[in-house]
Design an enzyme around this catalytic site. Structure first.
Site, PDB file in Angstrom:
ATOM      1  N   TYR A   1      15.966  30.613   4.542  1.00 50.11           N
ATOM      2  CA  TYR A   1      14.861  31.404   5.370  1.00 50.11           C
ATOM      3  C   TYR A   1      15.068  31.736   6.877  1.00 50.11           C
ATOM      4  O   TYR A   1      15.435  30.819   7.398  1.00 50.11           O
ATOM      5  CB  TYR A   1      13.582  31.009   5.037  1.00 50.11           C
TER       6      TYR A   1
ATOM      7  N   LYS B   1       0.874  -1.245   0.048  1.00 48.73           N
ATOM      8  CA  LYS B   1       0.001  -0.239  -0.061  1.00 48.73           C
ATOM      9  C   LYS B   1       0.894   1.016  -0.106  1.00 48.73           C
ATOM     10  O   LYS B   1       1.948   1.230   0.291  1.00 48.73           O
ATOM     11  CB  LYS B   1      -1.029  -0.122   1.369  1.00 48.73           C
TER      12      LYS B   1
ATOM     13  N   ARG C   1      -9.560   0.145  15.456  1.00 45.39           N
ATOM     14  CA  ARG C   1      -9.931   0.794  13.993  1.00 45.39           C
ATOM     15  C   ARG C   1     -11.407   0.085  13.561  1.00 45.39           C
ATOM     16  O   ARG C   1     -12.243   0.084  14.316  1.00 45.39           O
ATOM     17  CB  ARG C   1      -9.056   0.906  13.137  1.00 45.39           C
TER      18      ARG C   1
ATOM     19  N   MET D   1      11.790  24.326   0.120  1.00 48.47           N
ATOM     20  CA  MET D   1      10.945  23.368  -0.580  1.00 48.47           C
ATOM     21  C   MET D   1      11.703  22.825  -1.624  1.00 48.47           C
ATOM     22  O   MET D   1      11.208  21.484  -1.791  1.00 48.47           O
ATOM     23  CB  MET D   1       9.903  24.390  -1.337  1.00 48.47           C
TER      24      MET D   1
END
Length: 391
Positions: free
Chosen positions: A271, A39, A137, A319
């Site tokens: 930054y 998955k 769950r 980023m």
């Protein structure tokens, strides 16, 4: 590097390590079958190439989270049984049947809805009963109401359009060796066995499985008919306490140096000016950032590797770019390869996760789709999966 694309940042996947890990899991689980959990795009490794490799190695089943993931495996050529661990809308019963996909059946209401949809479509869906023994769950809640859970589970086996071929549960703290957690895991297993015994007294269940990666690692004697191997396939231990001996990490996150420059005392980086050089140093900017999956919280904490030597991250992770202190690696130049997560002296995924206050699972899954996956076998590139090039 001999990589056939414009290399900015990429994830290298060692298929030999993947097969090595699978063999270790097979040996530990024997005679139980191994269900490879793929998955979340095989935990960020690329579900197609990973599943094909594991199928060739002998994986008996595959497990995914959704119908979309299961259909993607089928389109990729996977013919082995596939189990969906989560919810699929009952209206998709025809697709489940057409693709030969086994669905987790986790409540009386869901079983009824799936049965009705399958009967309306004129198909039969295979299902594995999900028993909640304490995970909290999805699943038939055996913890609070054993008799009610058993009654509901037995009723599922009489529904039209639904064929029950197995049963399973999920351990919640098998990755912990704390006394209370070990006791809880043992209680989960004992409860699961009680429910299975009650169900099989009426009719054989088929494939019974209860162990995830942590369960197999800590209790191989509980393997049952099948184990669901997830993070250990990819060379990561279930936790710092529960370790699977002999695993080889499968993924490394790599990038290239775009520029090298000298910084004087007082020069700032990144930054927020959170890093200010306190001495003359040499810095390298690399083409990777938090948008690629390198955590921003490793700003001035992470350690990369360039030319096999440690290169600390300095300043904030941007980023798309990160700055490294390469004062101890004077031979670095633009275009050189840097390892951000992988073999020492770079942080491993586990080490980076500890620094980031998370788990290796999350960091693996966080590697972005804009990052090509480069598959190696026998020391050479055998496949490149570039998601952006497919769109």
């Amino acid at each position: 590097m001999n990589i056939p694309f414009d290399a900015h940042c990429w994830a290298e996947i060692d298929l030999d390590a993947l097969v090595h890990n699978f063999r270790l899991i097979q040996e530990k689980a024997a005679p139980a079958a191994v269900c490879a959990v793929v998955k979340a795009d095989a935990y960020g490794h690329g579900d197609g190439p990973v599943a094909r490799t594991l199928a060739d190695a002998g994986a008996a089943w595959f497990a995914v989270s959704s119908l979309a993931e299961a259909r993607h495996l089928r389109r990729g050529g996977v013919t082995q049984p596939i189990l969906i661990l989560g919810m699929t809308r009952p209206e998709c019963a025809q697709a489940l049947a057409a693709e030969g996909i086994t669905q987790a059946v986790y409540s009386p209401e869901y079983a009824q809805a799936l049965s009705q949809a399958a009967e309306a479509a004129g198909v039969t869906v295979e299902g594995h009963l999900k028993i909640d023994t304490g995970m909290g769950r999805i699943g038939f809640g055996a913890c609070r109401d054993l008799e009610g859970a058993v009654s509901g589970l037995l009723a599922c086996r009489g529904l039209r359009g639904l064929t029950i071929t197995g049963a399973f549960q999920h351990f919640s703290v098998a990755d912990s060796l704390e006394e209370d957690d070990r006791r809880y895991t043992e209680e989960q297993y004992a409860l699961f066995c009680r429910v299975v015994e009650r169900l099989e007294a009426a009719r054989p269940l088929g494939t019974v499985h209860c162990s995830n990666s942590a369960g197999l690692t800590a209790h191989p004697e509980w393997s049952g008919d099948m184990v669901r191997a997830g993070v250990i396939l990819y060379g990561q231990d279930p936790s710092a306490q529960v370790r699977f001996p002999g695993l080889k990490p499968v993924m490394s996150l790599k990038t290239v140096v775009s520029q090298v420059k000298d910084l004087a005392p007082g020069d700032c980086v990144g930054y927020g000016r959170t890093y200010r050089a306190d001495r003359p140093l040499r810095a390298a900017t690399v083409c990777c950032g938090y948008a690629d999956g390198y955590p921003r919280c490793l700003s001035s904490l992470g350690t990369a590797s360039v030319h096999g030597k440690p290169a600390p991250v300095i300043g904030r992770v941007s980023m798309d770019q990160i700055v490294l202190d390469i004062s101890a690696v004077p031979e670095v130049s633009a275009g050189d390869e840097a390892v951000l997560l992988g073999p020492a002296p770079a942080d491993s995924f586990a080490q980076a996760a500890e620094k980031a206050g998370t788990i290796s699972y999350e960091l693996l899954c966080a590697v972005a789709r804009r990052v090509p996956r480069v598959y190696r076998r026998g020391g050479r590139v055998v496949e490149v999966l570039d998601y952006l090039d497919q769109e």
